[in-house]
Write an enzyme that holds these catalytic residues in place. Structure first.
Site, PDB file in Angstrom:
ATOM      1  N   LYS A  85     -37.657 -14.943  32.533  1.00  0.00           N
ATOM      2  CA  LYS A  85     -38.796 -14.094  32.159  1.00  0.00           C
ATOM      3  C   LYS A  85     -39.524 -13.657  33.430  1.00  0.00           C
ATOM      4  CE  LYS A  85     -41.068 -15.057  28.024  1.00  0.00           C
ATOM      5  NZ  LYS A  85     -41.897 -15.972  27.224  1.00  0.00           N
TER       6      LYS A  85
HETATM    7  C1  E4P Z   1     -43.263 -15.266  24.121  1.00  0.00           C
HETATM    8  O1  E4P Z   1     -42.326 -14.857  24.773  1.00  0.00           O
HETATM    9  C2  E4P Z   1     -44.636 -15.224  24.618  1.00  0.00           C
HETATM   10  O2  E4P Z   1     -44.719 -15.847  25.869  1.00  0.00           O
HETATM   11  C3  E4P Z   1     -45.606 -15.859  23.658  1.00  0.00           C
HETATM   12  O3  E4P Z   1     -45.227 -15.526  22.340  1.00  0.00           O
HETATM   13  C4  E4P Z   1     -47.034 -15.448  23.954  1.00  0.00           C
HETATM   14  O4  E4P Z   1     -47.857 -15.822  22.896  1.00  0.00           O
HETATM   15  P1  E4P Z   1     -49.458 -15.860  23.008  1.00  0.00           P
HETATM   16  O5  E4P Z   1     -49.946 -14.448  23.179  1.00  0.00           O
HETATM   17  O6  E4P Z   1     -49.887 -16.457  21.714  1.00  0.00           O
HETATM   18  O7  E4P Z   1     -49.799 -16.707  24.193  1.00  0.00           O
END
Ligand code: E4P
Length: 229
Positions: A85
């Site tokens: 990521k």
């Molecule tokens: C997934 O890839 C994201 O990092 C995650 O769903 C972010 O979620 P949040 O906005 O609740 O922190």
């Protein structure tokens, strides 16, 4: 459509794997911290082992592009099912497109993350991201229309035959999952607590309770002495 689990909790990962409903796992540094992880690299290796060959998204932890590339290579070398990521821009708004492109050219699968707009999705996909992570809940927090961002991205990828896949993350309510699916998400990543809510329903419980009570009544009736006719 695929379903990923948005967690670093090993028990939850094993549990939802055993149910046969998840196709991968996503993490980020906040998720790692909330799960009490102290060794991100070691924990990433462990999740990758448990879910292999399903994909695990693990995020870089630096704001510096040169360091991102070094960290990404290290994480990617841990296991073949690790996807890296990379935030689409860094803290100061500089585009991480060069990082995405470099890694993609090396054959490292990139999940471009923290995406809030169609423009970001488009540029990340052009740079070579295998996945674009659209943060539905955070878009909605700012008064934006997450379904429109997801829908336009899906339509654009399809029209130009680009192969990036849309992951919808940051889902907070059960309806967000349905909305993302209808808008054209290829994958939705869901925290375990929300999957729990998706499967439960008060009326299903009442219905099953009614069936079990009636089955008991039938068994009791069969055991009762028959009165002579
Ligand atoms: C997934 O890839 C994201 O990092 C995650 O769903 C972010 O979620 P949040 O906005 O609740 O922190």
């Amino acid at each position: 459509m695929e379903l990923f689990l948005d967690t670093a909790n090993l028990n939850e990962i094993q549990r939802w794997l055993d149910y046969g409903v998840i196709d991968g796992v996503t993490t980020n540094p906040t998720i790692m911290m909330r799960s009490g992880v102290t060794d991100i690299v070691g924990h990433t290796r462990e999740i990758a082992r448990i879910i292999s060959p399903l994909p695990l998204s693990a995020e870089v932890t630096t704001n510096d592009f040169t360091e991102m590339i070094v960290e990404a290579r290290q994480l990617a070398s841990l296991a073949p099912n690790i996807v890296i990521k990379i935030p689409v821009i860094n803290e100061t708004g500089s585009p991480a497109l060069g990082v995405i492109h470099t890694l993609a050219q090396e054959g490292i699968q990139v999940n471009a993350t923290a995406i809030m707009s169609f423009g970001q999705s488009m540029l990340a996909a052009k740079a070579g991201a295998a996945y674009v992570s659209i943060f539905a809940g955070r878009i909605a927090d700012e008064g934006g229309d997450a379904a429109a961002v997801i829908g336009r991205t899906a339509e654009w990828l399809d029209r130009w035959d680009l192969h990036a896949r849309i992951i919808v993350g940051s889902v907070r309510e059960t309806m967000n999952v349905q909305d993302a699916a209808e808008a054209g998400a290829h994958i939705i990543t869901v925290p375990p607590a929300l999957l729990e809510k998706l499967i439960d329903h008060r009326y299903s419980r009442d219905t099953v309770r009614g069936f079990n009570e009636d089955a008991r009544a039938v068994r009791l009736a069969a055991q009762a002495p028959q009165s002579p006719r």
